[in-house]
Scaffold this active site. Structure first.
Site, PDB file in Angstrom:
ATOM      1  N   CYS A   2      27.224 -51.020 -11.909  1.00 31.00           N
ATOM      2  CA  CYS A   2      26.309 -49.975 -11.430  1.00 31.00           C
ATOM      3  C   CYS A   2      26.829 -48.597 -11.862  1.00 31.00           C
ATOM      4  O   CYS A   2      27.973 -48.441 -12.256  1.00 31.00           O
ATOM      5  CB  CYS A   2      26.236 -50.016  -9.911  1.00 31.00           C
ATOM      6  N   ARG A  27      25.457 -48.704 -19.026  1.00 36.66           N
ATOM      7  CA  ARG A  27      26.106 -49.708 -18.168  1.00 36.66           C
ATOM      8  C   ARG A  27      25.145 -50.819 -17.777  1.00 36.66           C
ATOM      9  O   ARG A  27      25.549 -51.842 -17.225  1.00 36.66           O
ATOM     10  CB  ARG A  27      26.666 -49.029 -16.912  1.00 36.66           C
ATOM     11  N   TRP A  74      23.059 -52.557 -11.036  1.00 35.26           N
ATOM     12  CA  TRP A  74      23.137 -53.797 -11.815  1.00 35.26           C
ATOM     13  C   TRP A  74      23.281 -54.887 -10.754  1.00 35.26           C
ATOM     14  O   TRP A  74      24.348 -55.024 -10.132  1.00 35.26           O
ATOM     15  CB  TRP A  74      24.355 -53.745 -12.741  1.00 35.26           C
ATOM     16  N   ASN A 100      29.367 -49.140  -6.368  1.00 37.14           N
ATOM     17  CA  ASN A 100      29.562 -49.998  -7.548  1.00 37.14           C
ATOM     18  C   ASN A 100      30.692 -50.944  -7.212  1.00 37.14           C
ATOM     19  O   ASN A 100      31.773 -50.517  -6.820  1.00 37.14           O
ATOM     20  CB  ASN A 100      29.929 -49.167  -8.782  1.00 37.14           C
ATOM     21  N   GLY A 101      30.446 -52.261  -7.308  1.00 34.76           N
ATOM     22  CA  GLY A 101      31.495 -53.237  -7.028  1.00 34.76           C
ATOM     23  C   GLY A 101      30.920 -54.427  -6.277  1.00 34.76           C
ATOM     24  O   GLY A 101      29.708 -54.638  -6.249  1.00 34.76           O
ATOM     25  N   GLU A 482      33.547 -71.156 -31.677  1.00 38.34           N
ATOM     26  CA  GLU A 482      33.211 -69.804 -31.206  1.00 38.34           C
ATOM     27  C   GLU A 482      33.844 -68.751 -32.104  1.00 38.34           C
ATOM     28  O   GLU A 482      33.211 -67.751 -32.448  1.00 38.34           O
ATOM     29  CB  GLU A 482      33.659 -69.626 -29.757  1.00 38.34           C
ATOM     30  N   LYS A 486      31.726 -65.896 -34.105  1.00 35.33           N
ATOM     31  CA  LYS A 486      32.017 -64.455 -33.990  1.00 35.33           C
ATOM     32  C   LYS A 486      32.173 -63.825 -35.368  1.00 35.33           C
ATOM     33  O   LYS A 486      31.610 -62.782 -35.667  1.00 35.33           O
ATOM     34  CB  LYS A 486      33.296 -64.244 -33.148  1.00 35.33           C
ATOM     35  N   GLU A 489      28.860 -63.721 -37.245  1.00 31.65           N
ATOM     36  CA  GLU A 489      27.880 -62.811 -36.629  1.00 31.65           C
ATOM     37  C   GLU A 489      28.111 -61.361 -37.010  1.00 31.65           C
ATOM     38  O   GLU A 489      27.183 -60.624 -37.299  1.00 31.65           O
ATOM     39  CB  GLU A 489      28.016 -62.891 -35.103  1.00 31.65           C
ATOM     40  N   HIS A 505      38.570 -85.901 -43.210  1.00 27.98           N
ATOM     41  CA  HIS A 505      37.319 -86.634 -43.525  1.00 27.98           C
ATOM     42  C   HIS A 505      36.356 -85.771 -44.324  1.00 27.98           C
ATOM     43  O   HIS A 505      35.151 -85.984 -44.286  1.00 27.98           O
ATOM     44  CB  HIS A 505      36.661 -87.093 -42.218  1.00 27.98           C
ATOM     45  N   LYS A 604      20.148 -59.372 -29.102  1.00 32.79           N
ATOM     46  CA  LYS A 604      21.036 -59.683 -27.980  1.00 32.79           C
ATOM     47  C   LYS A 604      20.464 -60.828 -27.146  1.00 32.79           C
ATOM     48  O   LYS A 604      21.189 -61.644 -26.636  1.00 32.79           O
ATOM     49  CB  LYS A 604      21.237 -58.454 -27.095  1.00 32.79           C
TER      50      LYS A 604
END
Ligand code: AGP
Length: 609
Positions: A2, A27, A74, A100-101, A482, A486, A489, A505, A604
């Site tokens: 937030c 944010r 948020w 915020n939290g 992954e 990355k 991308e 193989h 995104k």
């Protein structure tokens, strides 16, 4: 995450609040609000959606005032709605709080306050702070805030405004940032520096368990015990653009470095070491299916699919239930054998990936219970699931997913312990053994990310290569996938992830000095085999970049480059192993001049099939 802004000074406060909130938009948020004093009366305006929606609400209103607070929310507890938007008020409607939290113990606090007659109007954890302060308010706002916060557990940054003390704002922090802006006859508090820069570059950073009181006369800072603190102000020289990224060059790098906090906040309030228990709210759907559960099917896309592959190891080993993993886009084209004994678990950072949403609907149509691990509260996948385990990673701005991935793995581990306990496979003492390594993870992640400069230097050597191979075994094979994703991308370099045991193989035909091989080599039961794979690569003139466990001289002697992570349990190794790979992809992409935060052709959130 937030956004908070508070102002006291000669300027008309509402434009200051709105401008500050706009500078905190990066944010991420889903609702916004402001509160300010006008001729002694407290005016409060809130709206779901963006700041422009709030501005529409404010249109035509008398907005005169010189002290106030603003907030972009948020959502973590309680869906995005006007009622859940901040600022939140106490019963009198004369005191407001923005926060915020995450308040870990808000449920028992709320129950206690309701029992004492307080009336709540939201689903949020924040509202308990307003009523707690009200409880202790006897004319001294600062003292009441101090007493209230002593009862609060968790993470918070708050700003409080009370009609009965019209010249002062009280701010406080614990784990969530709060910065004081020191202007000429005007003072501010904010979650982050960008909100202050149009008024002052003179800031003061609050530390945990500190309280700040601002008025036109100045700012005082004290400890939670009331001891005064003298702290020099800091002059901010950053450009506004750099400031928005917290001083990092790109959101991706900022988010890689935010992973310790994302892991910590995903864990907050969800375990008891003393009881050997895991607490996941919103999992009632799981309780209903547990007696007949025969299978779990994990469904996701991209990075979230890699998290699902790790989840298979965690759920099978800790819950002893058969697990399948499917791409969302493939799931719906299979003649699925699903039924009421199958739990479908979807994983999605955005909660809006259409392939995954369609798979979720297909699973429900076939009578399955669907639970989801999602980062965005109130997103489509969250709303349509029977149960949700939120990752509290905060908004992920960079298109390449980093902190959401490690938060997903953290949530999967919690879910595996949760299901293991409820299936009677794990007893409390076993969970008490498994929790300490998990709780050390944020600190271990901090240590792991210190390899940033080593990896940046490594990227200078390999940014011109056109092909990479990433190899891993067991629970770290998905991490190899992954790492390859990355790199693909953000740097547009071709990269493949492969099970290390599969090299002989086929892929071994590719090995030569022109194709760097990144090998994940933790000191676990696959270590001897991985060392053999490294020797096979070296014997063919290949170049090996290894990610290994600190203190492994045998590995270091075999490879060209060795990045190390702190030792942890095999189940948690993927969460640390991925971080050097994220940094390698990032630094190579930067050296290639790629648009790291918004790579070409990518979105995104893929809301098309
Ligand atoms: C990951 O870096 C990519 N941006 C992409 O693969 C992403 O993981 C995928 O599109 C799934 O997104 P979701 O987690 O929001 O569902």
């Amino acid at each position: 995450m937030c956004g908070i802004i508070g102002y006291v000074g000669p300027k008309n406060v509402v434009p200051v609040l709105l401008d500050g909130l706009k500078r905190l938009e990066y944010r991420g948020y889903d609702s916004a609000g402001v509160a300010f004093l006008q001729q002694g009366a407290l005016q409060i305006y809130r709206s779901v959606g963006k700041i422009k929606d709030l501005e529409n609400t404010l249109w035509g209103k008398d907005l005169a005032g010189d002290i106030g607070v603003g907030h972009t929310r948020w959502a973590t507890h309680g869906r995005p709605s006007e009622a859940n938007a901040h600022p939140h008020v106490d019963c009198t409607g004369e005191l407001v709080v923005v926060h915020n939290g995450i308040i870990e113990n808000y449920v028992p606090l709320k129950e206690k306050l309701i029992a004492e007659g307080h009336r709540f109007t939201s689903e949020t954890d924040t509202e308990v702070i307003a009523h707690l302060i009200e409880q202790y308010l006897e004319g001294d706002l600062e003292a009441a805030v101090r007493r209230a916060l002593r009862e609060v557990a968790g993470a918070y940054a708050i700003a409080v405004l009370w009609r009965g003390d019209p010249d002062r704002l009280v701010g406080a922090r614990c784990s969530s940032p709060l910065v004081v802006g020191i202007g000429e006859g005007e003072f501010l508090v904010a979650s982050d520096i960008p909100a202050l820069l149009s008024h002052t570059r003179n800031v003061l950073f609050l530390e945990d368990q500190e309280i700040a009181v601002i008025s036109r006369e100045g700012v005082t800072v004290t400890t939670m015990e009331g001891d005064p603190i003298q702290r020099p102000a800091t002059q901010i020289s950053w450009s506004p653009v750099l400031v928005e990224k917290g001083g990092y060059k790109h959101f991706m790098l900022k988010e890689i470095h935010e992973q310790p906090r994302a892991i910590r906040e995903t864990l907050l309030g969800r375990y008891s070491l003393e009881a050997g228990e895991i607490y996941l709210d919103g999992m009632e759907a799981v309780a209903e299916i547990l007696p007949v559960l025969q299978r779990v099917v994990l469904v996701a896309c991209g990075t979230s699919w890699h998290a699902a592959l790790v989840g298979k190891f965690l759920l099978e080993e800790l819950c002893r239930v058969p697990v399948e993993v499917d791409y969302s886009s493939e799931f719906r084209y299979r003649e699925l054998i699903l039924g009421s004994d199958t739990l479908v678990l979807t994983i999605s950072q955005s909660g809006e990936t259409l392939d995954t949403l369609v798979a979720l609907r297909e699973a429900k149509r076939r009578g399955c219970r669907v639970v989801s691990i999602v980062n965005v509260v109130g997103s489509s996948i969250a709303r349509e699931s029977d149960g949700v385990c939120y990752t509290h990673a905060g908004p992920e701005i960079g298109v390449a997913s980093t902190k959401a991935f490690t938060a997903q793995l953290t949530a999967l581990y919690l879910l595996a312990l949760y299901l293991g306990r409820r299936r009677g496979v794990l007893d409390a003492s076993r969970v008490q053994e498994l929790l300490p390594p998990l709780l050390r993870l944020p600190q271990l992640a901090e240590e792991t990310i210190r390899c940033d400069q080593v990896v940046e230097r490594l990227s200078h050597l390999y940014s011109q290569h056109t092909d990479f191979l990433f190899l891993g075994r067991g629970i770290n094979y998905p991490v190899a996938l992954e790492g390859a994703l990355k790199l693909k991308e953000v740097s547009y370099i071709h990269a493949e992830g492969y099970p290390a045991g599969e090299m002989k193989h086929g892929p071994i035909a590719l090995i030569d000095a022109r194709m760097p091989v990144v090998i994940l080599a933790p000191q676990d039961r696959t270590h001897p085999k991985i060392l053999a794979n490294i020797q096979e690569v070296k014997a063919r003139g290949g170049v090996v970049i290894a990610v290994g466990t600190a203190g492994d001289p045998e590995l270091r002697a075999l490879v060209d480059h060795c990045i190390t992570i702190p030792a942890t349990t095999p189940h948690l190794t993927p969460i640390l192993m991925v971080m050097p790979l994220q940094l390698l992809a990032y630094h190579i992409a930067v050296r290639k001049g790629c648009d790291v935060d918004q790579p070409r052709n990518l979105a995104k959130s893929v809301t098309v099939e």
